[in-house]
Design a protein around this motif. Structure first.
Motif, short mmCIF file in Angstrom:
data_model
loop_
_atom_site.label_atom_id
_atom_site.label_comp_id
_atom_site.label_asym_id
_atom_site.label_seq_id
_atom_site.Cartn_x
_atom_site.Cartn_y
_atom_site.Cartn_z
N ARG A 132 0.81 -1.22 0.00
CA ARG A 132 0.00 0.00 0.00
C ARG A 132 0.85 1.27 0.00
N LYS A 133 2.18 1.10 0.14
CA LYS A 133 3.13 2.21 0.21
C LYS A 133 2.86 3.13 1.42
N GLU B 139 20.31 8.97 21.97
CA GLU B 139 21.49 8.74 21.15
C GLU B 139 21.23 7.82 19.96
N LYS B 140 20.07 7.16 19.93
CA LYS B 140 19.73 6.24 18.83
C LYS B 140 18.76 6.87 17.82
N MET B 141 18.16 7.99 18.17
CA MET B 141 17.10 8.56 17.33
C MET B 141 17.60 8.94 15.94
N GLN B 142 18.73 9.60 15.83
CA GLN B 142 19.20 10.05 14.52
C GLN B 142 19.41 8.87 13.57
N ASP B 143 20.00 7.78 14.08
CA ASP B 143 20.20 6.60 13.23
C ASP B 143 18.85 6.02 12.78
N SER B 144 17.88 6.00 13.68
CA SER B 144 16.56 5.48 13.33
C SER B 144 15.88 6.34 12.27
N VAL B 145 15.95 7.64 12.43
CA VAL B 145 15.33 8.55 11.47
C VAL B 145 16.01 8.44 10.11
N THR B 146 17.33 8.38 10.10
CA THR B 146 18.08 8.22 8.85
C THR B 146 17.66 6.94 8.14
N LYS B 147 17.56 5.85 8.89
CA LYS B 147 17.13 4.57 8.32
C LYS B 147 15.74 4.71 7.69
N LEU B 148 14.83 5.38 8.39
CA LEU B 148 13.46 5.52 7.87
C LEU B 148 13.40 6.37 6.62
N PHE B 149 14.19 7.44 6.56
CA PHE B 149 14.17 8.27 5.35
C PHE B 149 14.69 7.49 4.15
N ARG B 150 15.67 6.63 4.35
CA ARG B 150 16.14 5.78 3.25
C ARG B 150 15.01 4.88 2.75
N ILE B 151 14.28 4.29 3.68
CA ILE B 151 13.18 3.38 3.33
C ILE B 151 12.04 4.15 2.65
N ILE B 152 11.71 5.32 3.17
CA ILE B 152 10.66 6.16 2.58
C ILE B 152 11.01 6.51 1.14
N ASN B 153 12.24 6.92 0.92
CA ASN B 153 12.67 7.29 -0.43
C ASN B 153 12.73 6.08 -1.35
N LYS B 154 13.18 4.96 -0.85
CA LYS B 154 13.30 3.75 -1.66
C LYS B 154 11.94 3.28 -2.18
N TYR B 155 10.92 3.30 -1.31
CA TYR B 155 9.61 2.76 -1.67
C TYR B 155 8.56 3.82 -1.99
N GLY B 156 8.89 5.10 -1.83
CA GLY B 156 7.91 6.17 -2.10
C GLY B 156 6.73 6.11 -1.16
N LEU B 157 7.00 6.10 0.15
CA LEU B 157 5.98 5.85 1.16
C LEU B 157 5.28 7.11 1.65
N LYS B 158 4.03 6.94 2.05
CA LYS B 158 3.29 7.96 2.78
C LYS B 158 3.44 7.65 4.27
N ILE B 159 3.71 8.66 5.07
CA ILE B 159 3.86 8.49 6.52
C ILE B 159 2.50 8.55 7.18
N CYS B 160 2.22 7.54 7.99
CA CYS B 160 1.01 7.48 8.82
C CYS B 160 1.49 7.60 10.26
N SER B 161 1.52 8.81 10.76
CA SER B 161 2.14 9.09 12.05
C SER B 161 1.17 8.91 13.23
N GLY B 162 1.76 8.86 14.40
CA GLY B 162 0.99 8.68 15.62
C GLY B 162 0.22 9.92 16.05
N HIS B 163 0.61 11.08 15.52
CA HIS B 163 -0.05 12.35 15.83
C HIS B 163 -0.04 13.22 14.57
N ASN B 164 -0.91 14.22 14.53
CA ASN B 164 -1.01 15.07 13.34
C ASN B 164 -0.12 16.31 13.42
N TYR B 165 1.09 16.13 13.88
CA TYR B 165 2.01 17.28 13.86
C TYR B 165 3.36 16.85 13.38
#
Length: 190
Positions: A139-140, A164-190
């Motif tokens: 569903r992307k 100290e782990k957040m930046q690595d996690s965010v970097t990993k997610l942006f790679r995945i988002i860009n690779k698959y062209g994903l829409k973010i479904c976040s826990g809050h609307n901000y």
């Protein structure tokens, strides 16, 4: 709000998602203060007792507050998150730990496998030690909990955060988002 054919976003204080296929699944259950609203919105789509799986991105109270609405569901969270919750449940609440919810969770929590209900489980420590996101390649969609929001990243100032782990996690997610062209479904609307 219908996001795609069989995915619904139900939100107020926090967002929860209802995915109808392959099995009726909830991602995060929202804050208990929104219980009647959430119950009403889910029941417009499916009876509560037909929900089979509840997937939790992490165990902060505004994401687990309504798991009791789904008595027939198997409930899953990351094993590190479950361990931290069992050791110090007060770190997951902004106040006292509600005994009904606490006892329900202790009896129902299961550790997440690598894949479940059509989702890849990706571990993203930072907001909490056991934070995860759920990747739906078909569903992307990326269900990001409190790791990524529409306009930023989650907090890391809680007792159970791992800043100290957040930046690595965010970097990993942006790679995945860009690779698959994903829409973010976040826990809050901000």
């Amino acid at each position: 709000m219908k996001m795609v054919d069989d995915v619904y976003k139900i939100g107020r204080n926090g967002n929860m998602y209802l995915i109808m296929k392959p099995v009726p699944t909830i991602i995060d259950s929202g804050d208990a203060v929104d219980r009647e609203y959430i119950k009403s919105e889910v029941e417009k789509i499916i009876p509560l007792d037909e929900i089979k799986v509840v997937l939790l991105t992490h165990l902060h109270n505004d994401h687990i507050g309504n798991v009791v609405l789904f008595p027939n569901a198997k409930i899953y969270a990351d094993d590190a998150e479950i361990e931290d919750y069992k050791n110090e449940p007060e770190n997951f609440f902004f106040g006292s730990v509600p005994s009904e919810l606490h006892n329900f969770l202790l009896g129902k929590l299961n550790p997440l496998p690598e894949k479940i209900s059509g989702f890849d489980v990706i571990r993203v420590p930072g907001h909490t030690r056991g934070s995860v996101v759920f990747l739906d390649k078909k569903r992307k969609l990326l269900f990001s909990g409190d790791t990524l929001f529409e306009k930023g990243v989650g907090r890391t100032d809680f007792k159970n955060s791992v800043p100290e782990k957040m930046q690595d996690s965010v970097t990993k997610l942006f790679r995945i988002i860009n690779k698959y062209g994903l829409k973010i479904c976040s826990g809050h609307n901000y």
